[in-house]
Scaffold this active site. Structure first.
Site, mmCIF file in Angstrom:
data_model
loop_
_atom_site.group_PDB
_atom_site.id
_atom_site.type_symbol
_atom_site.label_atom_id
_atom_site.label_comp_id
_atom_site.label_asym_id
_atom_site.label_seq_id
_atom_site.Cartn_x
_atom_site.Cartn_y
_atom_site.Cartn_z
ATOM 1 C CB SER A 96 -0.928 -0.081 1.206
ATOM 2 O OG SER A 96 -1.782 0.999 1.282
ATOM 3 C CG ASP A 312 -6.410 0.555 -0.313
ATOM 4 O OD1 ASP A 312 -5.573 1.480 -0.243
ATOM 5 O OD2 ASP A 312 -6.366 -0.463 0.417
ATOM 6 C CD GLU A 402 -9.042 3.448 8.508
ATOM 7 O OE1 GLU A 402 -8.871 2.952 9.618
ATOM 8 O OE2 GLU A 402 -8.247 3.298 7.562
ATOM 9 N NE ARG A 530 -5.118 2.776 16.512
ATOM 10 C CZ ARG A 530 -4.316 2.578 15.475
ATOM 11 N NH1 ARG A 530 -3.590 3.578 14.968
ATOM 12 N NH2 ARG A 530 -4.208 1.390 14.929
ATOM 13 N N PRO A 531 -1.933 1.669 20.322
ATOM 14 C CG PRO A 531 -2.123 -0.574 20.950
ATOM 15 C CD PRO A 531 -2.783 0.757 21.106
ATOM 16 C CB SER A 532 1.088 1.483 15.285
ATOM 17 O OG SER A 532 1.207 0.898 14.012
ATOM 18 N N GLY A 533 -1.082 -0.799 14.591
ATOM 19 C CA GLY A 533 -1.232 -2.180 14.131
ATOM 20 C C GLY A 533 -0.235 -2.519 13.035
ATOM 21 N NE ARG A 539 0.073 4.778 13.585
ATOM 22 C CZ ARG A 539 1.276 4.744 13.012
ATOM 23 N NH1 ARG A 539 2.153 5.711 13.249
ATOM 24 N NH2 ARG A 539 1.616 3.764 12.193
HETATM 25 C C1 16G Z 1 -3.781 -0.320 7.791
HETATM 26 C C2 16G Z 1 -5.255 -0.301 7.581
HETATM 27 C C3 16G Z 1 -5.768 1.112 7.582
HETATM 28 C C4 16G Z 1 -5.393 1.775 8.882
HETATM 29 C C5 16G Z 1 -3.924 1.667 9.125
HETATM 30 C C6 16G Z 1 -3.586 2.128 10.520
HETATM 31 C C7 16G Z 1 -6.548 -1.760 6.166
HETATM 32 C C8 16G Z 1 -6.730 -2.304 4.788
HETATM 33 N N1 16G Z 1 -5.570 -0.888 6.293
HETATM 34 O O1 16G Z 1 -3.101 0.308 6.757
HETATM 35 O O2 16G Z 1 -7.149 1.065 7.446
HETATM 36 O O3 16G Z 1 -5.756 3.119 8.883
HETATM 37 O O4 16G Z 1 -3.528 0.314 9.023
HETATM 38 O O5 16G Z 1 -2.244 1.907 10.753
HETATM 39 O O6 16G Z 1 -7.253 -2.128 7.091
HETATM 40 P P1 16G Z 1 -1.664 1.940 12.201
HETATM 41 O O7 16G Z 1 -2.355 0.859 13.005
HETATM 42 O O8 16G Z 1 -0.213 1.732 12.040
HETATM 43 O O9 16G Z 1 -1.974 3.292 12.758
HETATM 44 ZN ZN ZN Z 2 -3.662 1.212 0.293
#
Ligand code: 16G
Ligand code: ZN
Length: 578
Positions: A96, A312, A402, A530-533, A539
């Site tokens: 992405s 996307d 978002e 929040r912990p980043s995913g 963050r």
């Molecule tokens: C991913 C997610 C996006 C979200 C971002 C947050 C999908 C397809 N993509 O890119 O929606 O905004 O993670 O990232 O779900 P973070 O958890 O590092 O803040």
């Molecule tokens: Zn994307």
């Protein structure tokens, strides 16, 4: 006596010049053979020691150089998923908006939805199994889900423009071949195009023609019909500049262009011919940096659009006559769309409830505008598209976005039926029927499977044209509150835990109380952590009445995170005075 079950297994798949023609040669074999071959096949895709992979919010994402074994295993898993669902599934290879050297992989379910959450664990288990343990890892999944392994499997595959895409695709296909799965490799596509294709295929064409051309035709036909009666415009100009992030969105917009004829003049910049993917350009850059991307020459008021690396996400922006940059992000897009669809629903006389789903990152002004001025119910979901998508299903017409520009609209089956019936009901007043007809066209224009930069862009253009709005008119709907997003490195980001759609921290102890006290000091203050995913950080988001206050609040909250959640490195420094 042990039971020997024979399974059909594809031993040869030849892709012909047109992808629809796939020649398949079957032979028979035992399940134990398949599992043994999966282990044998891992020799060509060895797993490095000491790395833990995790299927996160957007699948697996990492440096492309270490992903080969993950792709092989996802080939194995996709075949199982297809057998479990008795339908074609898809696999997208992309990272992405991340830098070009990264890559990633995510599975797509039969109706174009994200992979069901319970399978994320299976994906993580398989990705982390030692090479020699792949057979038992597969067996665990087969047993846990009760998969009939003798069923056929079929998988659609696509990738973005990253140079690491082709070898990673090969690793994925190796996994599919070992499982005896049929597959179709579509080459380079946007993520939403792949979601669209798998849905069309599984719904036997009811959602559209399952080809890339079919995708352009469906969108363009709806777009052109929605423009047909447009009269002369005073403010809306059918001229737009697209920042393609040097990625697949640029290539695919070019393909779309010929279908749009003269309805819209699009200039595609950052098309990958010189710059690097996502480098100083793209939706994420523009949103985070709050400035135009490199590579664009912009006149005051000119409407511009930025896609991300797999198209996307989309954000709009313009620079006003004083040279001030103005961003129209996911919040502005959802407000625009919800307002317009709401009007069409009222005009059609249909009883359908419309709701908007946001995350905690949504600008407070947008939430207030939706609830207080537009009287539209707003739900807050956890970050990550799947959470928003899920919540949006609760409405007849669920608009979810978002703030970063990922979003779409979902119409319930019942809503879809009512709208279609009204559009064909000759006994209805013509104004009602016309509104219903426009709604059916909007449904065709919207990619309901997932957020889609190209489709969302056309939806916004349609609404701006109908309203005869320039970007500035759209922007004036409400004024964004200044905000700041920071990230803090901590020893273990899971030390931070949240509830209430991430708006309240439940751990570490005392953090939320500290945030509450800080927020109370600022006019219109709001902050959450929040912990980043996707990254190893926590963050911090803050907004307030002025940029200086938003910056200071974000800083003060960061210091609390650093002190209470085990910050790493130097304590965050206060923002410099402007
Ligand atoms: C991913 C997610 C996006 C979200 C971002 C947050 C999908 C397809 N993509 O890119 O929606 O905004 O993670 O990232 O779900 P973070 O958890 O590092 O803040
Ligand atoms: Zn994307």
């Amino acid at each position: 006596m042990s039971k020997v079950i024979l399974y059909f297994r594809v031993v040869q798949v030849s892709l012909c010049s047109t992808w629809r023609q796939v020649r398949i040669v079957y032979s028979t074999c035992k399940m134990s053979d398949i599992l043994a071959e999966a282990v044998k096949g891992a020799a060509a895709h060895p797993r490095p020691e000491g790395i833990q992979f995790a299927y996160g919010t957007a699948g697996f994402r990492d440096k492309s150089t270490i992903l080969d074994p993950v792709l092989y295993r996802m080939g194995l898993l996709a075949a199982l998923r297809s057998k479990a669902k008795k339908a074609t599934v898809a696999v997208m290879i992309t990272a992405s908006h991340n830098p070009e050297p990264d890559n990633g992989v995510k599975l797509v379910d039969p109706m174009g939805e994200m992979l069901e959450e319970s399978w994320e664990e299976h994906a993580t288990d398989l990705a982390n199994a030692k090479d020699e343990d792949i057979g038992s890892a597969l067996q665990r999944i087969i047993d846990a889900v009760d998969i009939d392994i003798s069923l056929p499997s079929d998988v659609f595959v696509a990738r973005d423009t990253r140079p690491s895409g082709p070898p990673l695709t090969q690793a994925l296909l190796d996994g599919l071949k070992v499982m005896g799965s049929t597959f179709t490799d579509f080459g380079i596509l946007t993520t939403p195009q792949l979601h669209y294709l798998v849905r069309c295929h599984n719904s036997k064409g009811a959602y559209g023609e399952p080809t890339e051309e079919g995708y352009y035709k469906k969108l363009a036909q709806a777009f052109l019909k929605l423009r047909k009666d447009a009269g002369a415009k005073k403010k809306y100009e059918p001229v737009v500049i697209i920042d393609g992030a040097n990625g697949v969105g640029a290539l695919k917009t070019r393909k779309l262009q010929s279908h749009l004829h003269e309805s819209l003049r699009i200039t595609v910049c950052n098309d990958g011919s010189s710059g690097k993917l996502n480098e100083k350009c793209g939706a994420d850059f523009v949103k985070v940096q709050q400035k135009p991307p490199a590579g664009l020459e912009i006149q005051p008021g000119q409407r511009c659009v930025s896609f991300d690396g797999d198209a996307d996400r989309v954000v709009f922006f313009y620079v006003n006559k004083d040279g001030v940059f103005n961003l129209l992000d996911g919040d502005k897009i959802s407000t625009l769309i919800a307002g317009y669809l709401g009007e069409l629903v009222s005009a059609s006389g249909l009883q359908l409830n419309i709701g908007v789903v946001q995350t905690a990152y949504a600008n407070g002004s947008s939430t207030r505008y939706l609830e207080d001025v537009m009287k539209v119910p707003v739900s807050c979901a956890k970050t990550g598209v799947k959470h928003l998508h899920h919540k949006a299903l609760e409405f007849d017409v669920g608009v979810y976005f978002e703030a970063n520009g990922h979003g779409t609209v979902l119409f319930s089956d019942q809503a879809e039926q009512k709208i279609k019936a009204a559009s064909q009901d000759d006994s209805l007043e013509s104004s009602k029927r016309e509104a219903a007809t426009r709604l059916t066209l909007m449904m065709d224009l919207i990619n309901q499977t997932v957020g889609d930069a190209i489709s969302d862009f056309l939806v916004v253009e349609t609404i701006l044209s109908t309203r005869d709005w320039a970007a500035e008119d759209w922007n004036m709907q409400y004024r964004d509150l200044p905000s700041r997003l920071l990230k803090i490195k901590v020893k273990d980001r899971t030390a931070v835990q949240t509830t209430d759609a991430e708006r309240c921290a439940t751990a570490p102890a005392g953090l939320q109380e500290a945030i509450n006290k800080l927020v109370a000091k600022y006019q219109q203050g709001r902050s959450f952590v929040r912990p980043s995913g996707t990254e190893d950080v926590v963050r911090v988001f803050a907004e307030a009445d002025t940029q200086a206050n938003a910056d200071m609040l974000a800083h003060e909250v960061s210091v609390q995170v650093y002190q209470l959640a085990g910050g790493v490195g130097d304590q965050p420094q206060p923002p410099c005075a402007p």
